[in-house]
Scaffold this motif. Structure first.
Motif, PDB file in Angstrom:
ATOM      1  N   ILE A  12     -18.063 -26.328 -61.962  1.00 42.64           N
ATOM      2  CA  ILE A  12     -18.949 -26.616 -60.832  1.00 42.64           C
ATOM      3  C   ILE A  12     -18.781 -28.091 -60.500  1.00 42.64           C
ATOM      4  O   ILE A  12     -19.275 -28.956 -61.218  1.00 42.64           O
ATOM      5  CB  ILE A  12     -20.417 -26.312 -61.174  1.00 42.64           C
ATOM      6  CG1 ILE A  12     -20.560 -24.853 -61.622  1.00 42.64           C
ATOM      7  CG2 ILE A  12     -21.306 -26.592 -59.972  1.00 42.64           C
ATOM      8  CD1 ILE A  12     -21.971 -24.475 -62.047  1.00 42.64           C
ATOM      9  N   TYR A  40     -19.500 -20.052 -66.270  1.00 44.11           N
ATOM     10  CA  TYR A  40     -19.187 -21.439 -65.962  1.00 44.11           C
ATOM     11  C   TYR A  40     -18.788 -22.235 -67.196  1.00 44.11           C
ATOM     12  O   TYR A  40     -19.263 -21.974 -68.295  1.00 44.11           O
ATOM     13  CB  TYR A  40     -20.396 -22.131 -65.306  1.00 44.11           C
ATOM     14  CG  TYR A  40     -20.777 -21.514 -63.988  1.00 44.11           C
ATOM     15  CD1 TYR A  40     -20.005 -21.733 -62.852  1.00 44.11           C
ATOM     16  CD2 TYR A  40     -21.894 -20.691 -63.878  1.00 44.11           C
ATOM     17  CE1 TYR A  40     -20.335 -21.158 -61.642  1.00 44.11           C
ATOM     18  CE2 TYR A  40     -22.231 -20.110 -62.667  1.00 44.11           C
ATOM     19  CZ  TYR A  40     -21.451 -20.342 -61.554  1.00 44.11           C
ATOM     20  OH  TYR A  40     -21.767 -19.764 -60.361  1.00 44.11           O
TER      21      TYR A  40
ATOM     22  N   GLU B 111     -24.018 -22.823 -57.574  1.00 43.85           N
ATOM     23  CA  GLU B 111     -23.346 -24.054 -57.182  1.00 43.85           C
ATOM     24  C   GLU B 111     -24.186 -24.810 -56.167  1.00 43.85           C
ATOM     25  O   GLU B 111     -24.325 -26.030 -56.236  1.00 43.85           O
ATOM     26  CB  GLU B 111     -21.957 -23.715 -56.621  1.00 43.85           C
ATOM     27  CG  GLU B 111     -21.030 -23.250 -57.742  1.00 43.85           C
ATOM     28  CD  GLU B 111     -19.934 -22.324 -57.266  1.00 43.85           C
ATOM     29  OE1 GLU B 111     -19.674 -22.271 -56.066  1.00 43.85           O
ATOM     30  OE2 GLU B 111     -19.355 -21.636 -58.123  1.00 43.85           O
TER      31      GLU B 111
END
Lengths: 273, 118
Positions: A12, A40, B111
């Motif tokens: 990210i 992630y 995000e």
């Protein structure tokens, strides 16, 4: 599109900004370590070898690379050092999410617990029946109040004054809500952070306590003035894991929750006087 | 989306709209929200748009919907037909209507939650 359909190890990026430059300028270890959080990989850095080591101890077996200069600086752990004369330091322990200051405290274990909560939240492994809301949550007298994410900085900056008024901040990047029950759910940490040994070189002091794990009925929600549809749209857009939920049922439950909740009390609607 | 999809500007009263399979309609009092499961986006419909969208079944044409709405609300049919065509084209441009080509954008919520604000 479910989380399972997406490859793990996504990074990210933290976009360059004046705010990020200001945080970067505080001084950090040069190589963040990489932590696997669900799909992630997050970069975590400390402001000293001790901070980096403690952060790595919290991440535990979630660490996938002990030092990778190319990782984004997603989470930054600043631990204040004990003053050499044994007096009280004016520096506070801090946690940054990207360039956002999300916690300031005199309790190093609270920073480490917040780091654990942030890593855990990104894993999105909680009960799929619960919505994860991008919101700031505070708890007072066993009841929860949901505020916009932008309110976090104000609550963090004035944590002691809010605590004096009875409001405690939930240390999570987004909060978990049982929409059916209308309750905020504060999950316990995945590790016992109190077991992490903090060396004497790290400052300690009286700190505002964290919200304890448990379920808290939602008493109020801050939404912009407007129609019911606008309120549901605002709150619906804040549901981080909407793709993993039944969207129709979730938005209908959000509508019920908004209709039942009150507007936030005055002290939460601006800086405390 | 297919090669046979219309451009939004080519939508006519003869078009029979239906929401795409990945779009969920949620009524909120007299308004409605459309959830696009592919893009993860939400769209708010005002009461008139919500009412029209409820009638999208893939068989009734926009001209037929305009007939019904003009009769129900006693407003000029031509004006209603133009509004319904424009609204459908607008929803189609946002990838919400089957048979109309739209454009998408794909930042995930996690995000976005991380990078919002400064």
């Amino acid at each position: 599109m479910g989380a399972d359909a997406v490859a793990t190890g996504q990074r990210i990026p933290v976009p360059a900004s004046p705010c990020l430059s200001a945080v970067d300028g505080l001084g950090w270890q040069p190589e963040p370590f990489a932590v696997r959080a669900g799909r992630y990989d997050l970069g975590v850095r400390g402001n000293s070898p001790v901070a980096q080591e403690l952060a790595m101890a919290v991440a535990g077996d979630r660490v996938v690379d002990a030092g990778d200069e190319s990782m984004p600086r997603n989470l930054s752990v600043h631990l204040a050092e004990s003053p050499p004369d044994g007096g009280r330091t004016i520096d506070l322990h801090r946690l940054y999410l990207g360039h956002h200051l999300v916690l300031r405290t005199r309790d190093p274990h609270r920073v480490l617990a917040a780091l654990d909560s942030h890593l855990d939240a990104h894993a999105l492994t909680h009960d799929p029946e619960r919505a994860q809301l991008a919101a700031t949550a505070v708890v007072r007298d066993g009841r929860a109040h949901l505020l916009p994410t932008a309110s976090r900085r104000r609550v963090v900056d004035h944590a002691r004054r809010y605590a004096a008024a009875g409001y405690l901040l939930v240390d999570r990047p987004w909060v978990e809500v049982d929409l059916g029950a209308g309750e905020l759910v504060v999950a316990p940490s995945s590790i016992d952070v109190d077991e992490v040994a903090v060396p004497d070189s790290v400052a300690t002091g009286d700190a505002v306590p964290a919200v304890r794990p448990g379920r808290y009925p939602i008493l109020s929600i801050a939404v912009a003035e407007g129609t019911a549809g606008e309120a549901v749209l605002d709150l619906g857009r804040a549901v981080v894991n909407l793709a993993q939920l039944d969207a129709g049922a979730t938005l209908t439950a959000v509508h019920r929750l908004v209709a039942a909740a009150a507007g936030v009390p005055g002290p939460l609607d601006g800086p405390l006087g | 989306m297919t090669e046979t999809d219309l451009a939004p500007s080519d939508v006519t009263p003869a078009f029979a709209p239906r929401l795409r399979d990945h779009v969920t309609f949620v009524a909120v009092e007299d308004e409605a929200i459309l959830h696009d499961g592919d893009q993860g986006t939400l769209h708010l419909l005002d009461p008139i748009a919500a009412l029209v969208c409820r009638l999208f079944d893939g068989s009734a044409t926009l001209a037929q919907l305009a007939d019904d709405l003009a009769a129900a609300f006693e407003v000029p049919r031509d004006r209603i037909e133009g509004d319904v065509v424009a609204m459908t084209a607008d929803l189609g441009a946002q990838c919400l209507v089957d048979g109309i080509a739209g454009a998408a954008d794909g930042v995930t919520r996690v995000e976005q939650a991380l990078v919002d604000g400064c």
